[in-house]
Design a protein around this motif. Structure first.
Motif, PDB file in Angstrom:
ATOM      1  N   MET A 315      13.215  32.393  24.876  1.00  0.00           N
ATOM      2  CA  MET A 315      12.042  31.624  24.423  1.00  0.00           C
ATOM      3  C   MET A 315      12.424  30.145  24.262  1.00  0.00           C
ATOM      4  O   MET A 315      11.652  29.253  24.601  1.00  0.00           O
ATOM      5  CB  MET A 315      11.516  32.147  23.076  1.00  0.00           C
ATOM      6  N   VAL A 323       7.747  22.379  27.738  1.00  0.00           N
ATOM      7  CA  VAL A 323       6.751  21.673  26.932  1.00  0.00           C
ATOM      8  C   VAL A 323       7.122  20.183  26.852  1.00  0.00           C
ATOM      9  O   VAL A 323       6.263  19.303  27.012  1.00  0.00           O
ATOM     10  CB  VAL A 323       6.657  22.290  25.507  1.00  0.00           C
ATOM     11  N   ARG A 396      11.518  35.467  43.525  1.00  0.00           N
ATOM     12  CA  ARG A 396      11.275  36.911  43.401  1.00  0.00           C
ATOM     13  C   ARG A 396      12.056  37.640  44.495  1.00  0.00           C
ATOM     14  O   ARG A 396      12.475  37.030  45.475  1.00  0.00           O
ATOM     15  CB  ARG A 396       9.789  37.241  43.577  1.00  0.00           C
TER      16      ARG A 396
END
Ligand code: HEM
Length: 520
Positions: A315, A323, A396
């Motif tokens: 996180m 941010v 991916r």
């Protein structure tokens, strides 16, 4: 001629042929550095494949990937060492990849983050991810997010105060301030601790994160560093171990304290709201991620302490720099577009009433309801994330064969999703480098090519913190614009901003602007 001479001549001719061939390839490679790529086939070198495309500094790498996306707007194949990678730029293909369960797995490049982030959501294998994402998702539900608004508002006020020292001064760099503010917010909401990084103005934790991101990126583009037995013997390997150890010691300490607090609380029947521990007051009551996870681990033993630490570290990595980077560009764009800045201020006046004072004693009391009414500001943030997506390229891997257009992706194929390329493509965004928030007016956005806007990725493995990020960034923007006017000595155009990346998007040069107190 005797047979020995013939054999020697044959070998000499063969060696000469290989040397010429290699030189021609090198020449083509040299051209690639100088001019936009337009070769039908991008030459690959022995042993390293196309790894040479990923040299010359991170800015050059981003530019080259961008150029590849332009020259091959559907997809193109490059390889780092023996590992082929498909760079995908077509929205239709991005959609297929993000929606099929056959590419829910991350590709091998994420492996290099595992010594640090382990089974955290970003790097976990799909089988672990499926279980853990379900456990973590409730920590980002609307009730939890609402409980964070007060923390975001308090930290935004501290941020504004920190910026105050530059009032009416020369241009200054805001990135460091917002980075420490974002770190404080994640530590408060994910761990329930008051790190006070902004107040001290420096944070070892923040520096460790930045260095680790840099090391993992460097390794991922250097095939000779792939084998552990080589990497571990390099300076990068030593540095990586040192920084991981310091982050882990911090995490273990927090977990130990939290466990003790939870046990004490349940023994004493104390509510979380007014609790203190050695890190300071708990930030936001019972909605803190680490406490939710510790409760789950006590209840059903699905999560180990190591898992919890990996999730919290993830996180911090996923939520701090992204941010900070986005806020940096939001404020920079506003400083360069006075009309847009004024429109946001007018929106704030409509929401809060024009006569509220701008004194420190009268800070905005921001609530979730206020945030949901900041619709113009939301368009500005979205347009900023189009031009400056925090994570410009993501990866991916196919766990089974699947069809991509007319092409079959084989099991084990690695794909890179070119979010940056599609966000800046003229094909999907007319006049793509123009900063125009009204592209996100509902009626205009409804006509937009699906999957041409992916700042938070998409599908099931999308960003779990997208709403968290949006309410946090709106709170910061409102707090700052309510008090200050941002200006630039020389208006900055998007095309003139030099960008680089190390998984995350960054500016090459410091982004600076001036602030002055807003007078009514
Ligand atoms: C503007 C801010 C943000 C941007 C642009 C952003 C972008 C992204 C993107 C593109 C991904 C996909 C990564 C990949 O597939 O490799 C992602 C995943 C993730 N993000 Fe964010 N993010 C932001 C903020 C946050 C915040 C604030 C948090 C946490 C509080 C967060 C937590 C995560 C996590 C845990 C994942 C992995 C999700 C999964 O695989 O299940 N992000 N983010």
């Amino acid at each position: 001629m005797d047979p020995l001479t013939v054999a020697t001549l044959a070998v000499a001719c063969f060696v000469l042929y290989r040397i010429i061939n290699f030189t021609v390839k090198l020449f083509k490679v040299a051209l690639l550095f100088e001019y936009p790529l337009n070769a039908e086939e991008i030459p690959s070198l022995p042993f390293i494949g196309h790894a040479y495309l990923f040299t010359g500094g991170n800015e050059a790498i981003l530019n080259r990937i961008n150029q590849l996306g332009k020259n091959y707007p559907t997809w193109c194949r490059v390889s780092i060492g023996d590992n082929p990678l498909y760079l995908i730029t077509l929205p239709k293909h991005l959609k297929e990849i993000l929606l099929t369960p056959k590419t829910i797995e991350k590709n091998y490049l994420y492996e290099f983050g595992r010594p640090w982030l382990g089974d955290g959501l970003i790097t976990s294998p799909a089988s672990v991810w499926e279980v853990h994402r379900k456990l973590i998702q409730p920590s980002f539900n609307p009730v939890a997010l609402k409980s964070f608004v007060e923390t975001f508002a308090t930290l935004s006020v501290t941020l504004a105060k920190k910026m105050e020292q530059h009032l009416d001064g020369s241009e200054f760099e805001v990135r460091k301030y917002v980075s420490l503010c974002a770190l404080d917010a994640i530590c408060a909401t994910a761990m329930g601790i008051n790190l006070k990084a902004m107040e001290s103005g420096k944070c070892e934790f923040d520096e460790a994160v930045t260095k680790l991101i840099h090391i993992v990126f460097k390794r991922s583009i250097s095939p000779w560093l792939y084998p552990d037995f080589i990497f571990n013997r390099t300076q990068l390997g030593t540095d990586q171990r040192k920084h991981i150890r310091s982050m882990q010691e911090f995490g273990i300490n927090v977990i130990r304290q939290k466990k003790a607090t939870i046990v004490r609380r349940s023994d004493e029947g104390v509510s979380a709201d007014n609790e203190q521990d050695s890190f300071g007051k708990f930030a936001a009551g019972p909605q803190i991620l680490i406490e939710n996870l510790l409760r789950l681990s006590t209840d059903n033993k699905t999560l180990t302490d190591e898992n919890i630490q990996n999730h919290v570290d993830t996180m911090i990595v996923a939520g701090t720099d992204t941010v900070a980077s986005t806020m940096n560009y939001v404020l920079l764009m506003l400083a360069s577009h006075q009309d847009i800045q004024e429109k946001i201020y007018q929106e704030l006046c409509d929401i809060f009433g024009e006569n509220v004072s701008h004194d420190d004693s009268e800070e905005l009391q921001i609530t979730m309801d206020h945030l949901s009414r900041m619709t113009y500001m939301e368009r500005v943030i979205k347009e900023t994330m189009r031009l400056f997506p925090g994570a410009p390229i993501i990866g991916r891997e196919a766990t089974d064969d699947f069809e991509l257009g007319q092409f079959t992706m084989r099991k084990g194929t690695s794909v890179m999703l070119n979010i940056f390329g599609v966000h800046r493509s003229e094909k999907y965004w007319p006049d793509p480098l123009k900063f125009d928030p009204d592209r996100f007016l509902p009626e205009r956005f409804a006509t937009q090519e699906p999957y041409s806007y992916l700042p938070f990725s998409g599908g099931r493995r999308n960003c779990i913190g997208s709403k968290y990020a949006m309410i946090f960034m709106k709170t910061i923007t409102a707090t700052i614009l309510w008090k200050y006017v941002l200006t630039k000595d020389k208006v900055i155009l998007v095309k003139d901003l030099r960008l680089t990346f190390d998984f995350l998007l960054r500016s090459v040069d410091p982004d600076t602007f001036r602030i002055a107190r807003r007078v009514k």
